[in-house]
Design a protein around this motif. Sequence first.
Motif, mmCIF file in Angstrom:
data_model
loop_
_atom_site.group_PDB
_atom_site.id
_atom_site.type_symbol
_atom_site.label_atom_id
_atom_site.label_comp_id
_atom_site.label_asym_id
_atom_site.label_seq_id
_atom_site.Cartn_x
_atom_site.Cartn_y
_atom_site.Cartn_z
ATOM 1 N N GLU A 159 0.878 -1.392 -0.078
ATOM 2 C CA GLU A 159 -0.093 0.111 0.033
ATOM 3 C C GLU A 159 0.868 1.128 -0.022
ATOM 4 O OE1 GLU A 159 -0.823 0.521 4.689
ATOM 5 O OE2 GLU A 159 -1.846 -1.106 3.781
ATOM 6 N N THR A 160 0.180 2.217 -0.446
ATOM 7 C CA THR A 160 0.984 3.665 -0.447
ATOM 8 C C THR A 160 0.252 4.668 0.493
ATOM 9 O OG1 THR A 160 1.732 3.244 -2.623
ATOM 10 C CG2 THR A 160 1.774 5.388 -1.944
ATOM 11 N N ARG A 161 0.772 5.188 1.433
ATOM 12 C CA ARG A 161 0.235 6.305 2.222
ATOM 13 C C ARG A 161 0.287 7.577 1.727
ATOM 14 N NH1 ARG A 161 -1.839 6.921 7.146
ATOM 15 N NH2 ARG A 161 -1.564 4.786 7.920
ATOM 16 N N THR B 265 -1.596 10.251 2.896
ATOM 17 C CA THR B 265 -2.080 11.327 3.992
ATOM 18 C C THR B 265 -2.006 10.751 5.267
ATOM 19 O OG1 THR B 265 -4.273 10.959 3.920
ATOM 20 C CG2 THR B 265 -3.570 12.652 2.488
ATOM 21 N N GLU B 266 -1.581 11.358 6.440
ATOM 22 C CA GLU B 266 -1.325 10.990 7.608
ATOM 23 C C GLU B 266 -1.473 11.994 8.421
ATOM 24 O OE1 GLU B 266 1.248 7.867 10.357
ATOM 25 O OE2 GLU B 266 2.265 8.896 8.510
ATOM 26 N N LEU C 234 -10.250 6.581 8.234
ATOM 27 C CA LEU C 234 -9.307 5.938 7.132
ATOM 28 C C LEU C 234 -9.959 5.622 6.262
ATOM 29 C CD1 LEU C 234 -6.127 5.119 6.670
ATOM 30 C CD2 LEU C 234 -6.810 3.050 7.266
ATOM 31 N N ILE D 163 -9.371 3.363 2.623
ATOM 32 C CA ILE D 163 -8.690 2.360 1.906
ATOM 33 C C ILE D 163 -9.082 2.337 0.527
ATOM 34 C CG2 ILE D 163 -7.743 0.001 1.868
ATOM 35 C CD1 ILE D 163 -8.311 -0.318 4.911
ATOM 36 N N ASP E 264 -7.988 10.215 6.592
ATOM 37 C CA ASP E 264 -6.490 9.804 5.906
ATOM 38 C C ASP E 264 -6.884 8.935 4.835
ATOM 39 O OD1 ASP E 264 -4.949 11.388 7.564
ATOM 40 O OD2 ASP E 264 -4.406 9.342 8.960
ATOM 41 N N ILE F 179 -5.027 5.761 2.486
ATOM 42 C CA ILE F 179 -3.981 4.818 1.979
ATOM 43 C C ILE F 179 -4.438 4.256 0.636
ATOM 44 C CG2 ILE F 179 -2.946 4.347 4.218
ATOM 45 C CD1 ILE F 179 -4.283 1.822 3.951
ATOM 46 N N ALA G 250 -5.007 -4.554 4.864
ATOM 47 C CA ALA G 250 -4.866 -3.120 5.120
ATOM 48 C C ALA G 250 -5.802 -2.577 6.294
ATOM 49 C CB ALA G 250 -4.986 -2.298 4.017
ATOM 50 N N HIS H 215 -4.460 -1.438 10.352
ATOM 51 C CA HIS H 215 -4.846 -0.001 10.716
ATOM 52 C C HIS H 215 -6.039 0.373 11.467
ATOM 53 C CE1 HIS H 215 -1.636 1.249 7.774
ATOM 54 N NE2 HIS H 215 -2.281 0.630 7.020
#
Length: 218
Positions: free
Chosen positions: A19-21, A23-24, A30, A32, A54, A56, A76, A80
Amino acid sequence: MTDLPDDQTLTQSGASLTETRLTEGEASTLLIACGALAHEVLALKRMNGLDHLDLICLPAILHNTPEKITDAVRAAAERHRDRYARIHVLYADCGTGGLLAAECDRLGVEMLPGAHCYAFFDGVERFEARDELTAFYLTDFLARQFDAFVWEPLGLDRHPDLLPMYFGHYTHLVYLAQTEDPALTAKAREAADRLGLEFTRRFTGYGDLATALTRKPS
């Protein structure tokens, strides 16, 4: 706000398809998402001030192996879920044959409606009512990534003689445009020409994706 990502970074991250994050922060929810939706989700976050979300993204290349999507989403979500009050899955069924919906029910998370992203961009009810059985669809993402996601995986770069076998039953290409971008329209029209299909452009904006992201949590 995070800059819009290069599509290639969301196509495949090594052999493991990680996965690519994007924003955080101190968000309570969240998302996905499929990597094919990254531009659109980040644009909606920016336009609507959705700082409580957020994001991902899982690699968009998973669409070429939809049997792997459910496991990737499950992993995922489980990784999280302790950090967020809510998790939303920004996938439609996407070829999982109902398995993704069943897993989201088990996990207690929401997912997008419809069979695939074409439906929720166009609006699921409108899309189903059109009954365009001989249409091949592109979104902004697929217009940008036509070679990487269509032409090359089907081997048409090496064996153009396969074109009638793959696309002989289609009559036209419908470009569902999320943005007013002449360059993307030109790419979509070029794709239609390469496939030998009539071209139609239909501006959808963000469709049901915008509705899902801006709906107030219950």
